[in-house]
Write a protein that holds these residues in place. Structure first.
Motif, mmCIF file in Angstrom:
data_model
loop_
_atom_site.group_PDB
_atom_site.id
_atom_site.type_symbol
_atom_site.label_atom_id
_atom_site.label_comp_id
_atom_site.label_asym_id
_atom_site.label_seq_id
_atom_site.Cartn_x
_atom_site.Cartn_y
_atom_site.Cartn_z
ATOM 1 N N CYS A 107 5.023 7.138 -3.353
ATOM 2 C CA CYS A 107 4.765 7.952 -1.816
ATOM 3 C C CYS A 107 3.795 8.881 -1.792
ATOM 4 O O CYS A 107 3.853 9.686 -0.945
ATOM 5 N N ALA A 108 2.928 8.991 -2.953
ATOM 6 C CA ALA A 108 1.857 9.747 -2.748
ATOM 7 C C ALA A 108 0.626 9.520 -1.875
ATOM 8 O O ALA A 108 0.692 8.098 -1.458
ATOM 9 N N PRO A 109 -0.361 10.264 -1.532
ATOM 10 C CA PRO A 109 -1.380 9.786 -0.549
ATOM 11 C C PRO A 109 -2.181 8.749 -1.127
ATOM 12 O O PRO A 109 -2.286 8.596 -2.307
ATOM 13 N N LYS A 110 -2.979 7.909 -0.518
ATOM 14 C CA LYS A 110 -3.624 6.801 -1.154
ATOM 15 C C LYS A 110 -4.868 7.320 -1.928
ATOM 16 O O LYS A 110 -5.399 8.310 -1.834
ATOM 17 N N TYR B 211 0.764 -1.154 -0.025
ATOM 18 C CA TYR B 211 -0.017 -0.110 0.146
ATOM 19 C C TYR B 211 0.916 1.301 0.088
ATOM 20 O O TYR B 211 0.147 2.277 0.056
ATOM 21 N N ALA C 196 -5.278 13.897 -3.216
ATOM 22 C CA ALA C 196 -4.326 12.833 -3.321
ATOM 23 C C ALA C 196 -3.631 13.195 -4.655
ATOM 24 O O ALA C 196 -2.396 12.992 -4.984
ATOM 25 N N ASN D 226 -6.696 4.223 -8.325
ATOM 26 C CA ASN D 226 -5.980 2.978 -8.256
ATOM 27 C C ASN D 226 -5.793 2.369 -9.659
ATOM 28 O O ASN D 226 -6.542 2.440 -10.426
ATOM 29 N N CYS E 126 3.084 7.049 2.910
ATOM 30 C CA CYS E 126 3.069 8.717 2.584
ATOM 31 C C CYS E 126 3.987 9.318 3.711
ATOM 32 O O CYS E 126 3.480 9.182 4.730
ATOM 33 N N ASN F 137 0.149 2.865 -10.213
ATOM 34 C CA ASN F 137 -0.271 3.651 -8.627
ATOM 35 C C ASN F 137 0.823 4.764 -8.711
ATOM 36 O O ASN F 137 2.072 4.540 -8.814
ATOM 37 N N CYS F 138 0.312 5.652 -8.133
ATOM 38 C CA CYS F 138 1.379 6.701 -7.479
ATOM 39 C C CYS F 138 1.476 6.671 -5.732
ATOM 40 O O CYS F 138 2.273 7.161 -5.237
ATOM 41 N N HIS F 139 0.485 5.936 -5.221
ATOM 42 C CA HIS F 139 0.449 5.978 -3.852
ATOM 43 C C HIS F 139 1.440 4.680 -3.075
ATOM 44 O O HIS F 139 1.909 4.510 -2.210
ATOM 45 N N LYS F 140 2.124 3.906 -4.101
ATOM 46 C CA LYS F 140 3.205 3.037 -3.744
ATOM 47 C C LYS F 140 4.512 3.445 -3.516
ATOM 48 O O LYS F 140 4.955 4.271 -2.662
#
Length: 400
Positions: A226-229, A33, A277, A90, A36, A220-223
């Motif tokens: 390290c952007a927000p979920k 996941y 996000a 996502n 962040c 994905n940018c959240h992996k």
């Protein structure tokens, strides 16, 4: 290549202070996941305050320029044209958006592999059941010795009926980097469109979507960015953009605006949501790129070197062989669990590692021998000593 613990002690351990991660947990699963950093979350908090202070002004005037700026920064990072990128929550949503927009005939075949992420495989089955198309699964061996085995296994399953190939760039279960550019080129030479599930790729490995040349690509940018979920992107080549619609049809479908493409107008606004996000993606790119003097290039290389060192350490500790060559690894790696754990349920092993040892790591069931895999991640806040602790914990667990 041999690695020493001293190779990875150059960065202060208090770098972990930049994250909200529980310091009582040995966190070796960034890949599932992401996590962040606090400075990025602070920017998101300010944006949310801005949104809630005057919602009509935010959505009427402020949101769109902020979102367009974020898309431009992301396009530069992944080497794509801004017109070809839209934000989605996502990568699974990206895969759904493409597959559920396309129309398949009963004779069509959709090609994928036995390493495909379960959520996306479920989308394939759903679309195939509705249309009568057939899902063809190429069996990519694991363990394996070279990327050529991936290429051969997939191309051998191509037929005159193959309409689309859904392929992982970095597999979730086995943490393999597939030779995507070569596969895309070969499949397109045969007239087959490609949908690449790049959920793990942005921030893990250098990305150049122009060179890859896929018809569709989602990441994905959240992996690893390290952007927000809730921050991801969908790339669609210009020739296919009129066909691809968001899962939620909204105002963009009949907008009279001519300053943006229908593709962007539809995906940009699918109803009231929290877009912060997406807007924070440039902050995440800048922050993570500032942690080392060599920027993103050094960060990705360091995490790659750390995960290789950790894999070597664990393989030696458990008496197992590395299941794939180093060139197929990014910043995650899979190691067969000690043979003494054969037959154990993967969830019970995961829970015992967490409850007894405070280790958060991915435990993966595999369809063939070895049946139990340990998937480790390496992010800048990790240390080789943590993987030594994992090695000891699994050995102790094997005795129980």
């Amino acid at each position: 290549m041999e690695y020493e613990i001293s190779d990875f002690t150059d960065i202060p351990y208090d770098l972990l202070e930049l994250w909200l991660l529980d310091k009582a947990v040995v966190f070796l699963n960034h890949g599932s996941y992401g996590a962040c950093p606090k400075p990025v979350l602070l920017v998101q908090e300010k944006l949310r305050s801005q949104m809630e202070k005057e919602p009509l002004r935010f959505f009427g005037r402020e949101w769109e320029p902020l979102s367009d700026n974020a898309r431009a920064e992301l396009a530069t990072f992944v080497n794509a044209d801004i017109e070809d990128l839209v934000f989605v929550p996502n990568a699974t949503t990206g895969v759904n958006s493409v597959l559920r927009s396309l129309h398949f005939a009963p004779d069509d075949e959709i090609l994928t592999t036995n390493h495909e992420y379960n959520a996306c495989r479920n989308v394939l089955d759903f679309v195939a059941d509705r249309s009568g198309a057939r899902v063809v699964v190429a069996k990519v061996p694991f363990p394996l010795e070279s990327p050529q085995q991936v290429f051969t296994a997939i191309i051998e399953h191509v037929s005159a009926k193959t309409r689309l190939a859904l392929l992982d760039h970095v597999t979730s279960q086995t943490a393999l980097i597939f030779p995507i550019q070569e596969l895309v080129q070969e499949l397109q030479a045969r007239g087959i469109d490609t949908l690449i599930d790049g959920a793990h790729a942005p921030g893990m490995i250098p990305l150049n979507l122009r060179e890859i040349g896929a018809t569709y690509y989602t990441g994905n940018c959240h992996k690893w960015l390290c952007a927000p979920k809730g921050a991801a992107f969908l790339y669609v080549c210009q020739e296919r953009q009129l066909e691809i619609r968001p899962l939620t049809i909204s105002h963009g479908a009949n907008s009279l605006r001519t300053d943006k493409t229908r593709f962007r107008l539809e995906f940009d606004w699918t109803g009231t949501d929290d877009p912060t996000a997406y807007i924070c993606v440039p902050e995440a790119i800048a922050f993570m790129g500032s942690l080392l003097s060599g920027g993103w290039t050094e960060l990705m290389q360091r995490n790659h070197s750390l995960v290789l060192a950790a894999r070597q350490l664990l393989c030696e500790a458990w008496g197992v062989e590395p299941p794939c060559p180093e060139e197929m690894i990014g910043t995650m790696a899979v190691i067969p669990a000690p043979t003494t754990l054969e037959g154990r349920d993967f969830l019970s092993v995961h829970d015992e590692l967490f409850d007894k040892f405070g280790i958060q790591v991915q435990v993966v069931p595999w369809c063939e021998s070895p049946r139990l895999l340990i998937r480790i991640s390496a992010q800048i806040y990790n240390r080789l000593e943590q993987y030594k602790y994992l090695a000891k914990a699994l050995k102790e667990l094997s005795k129980s």
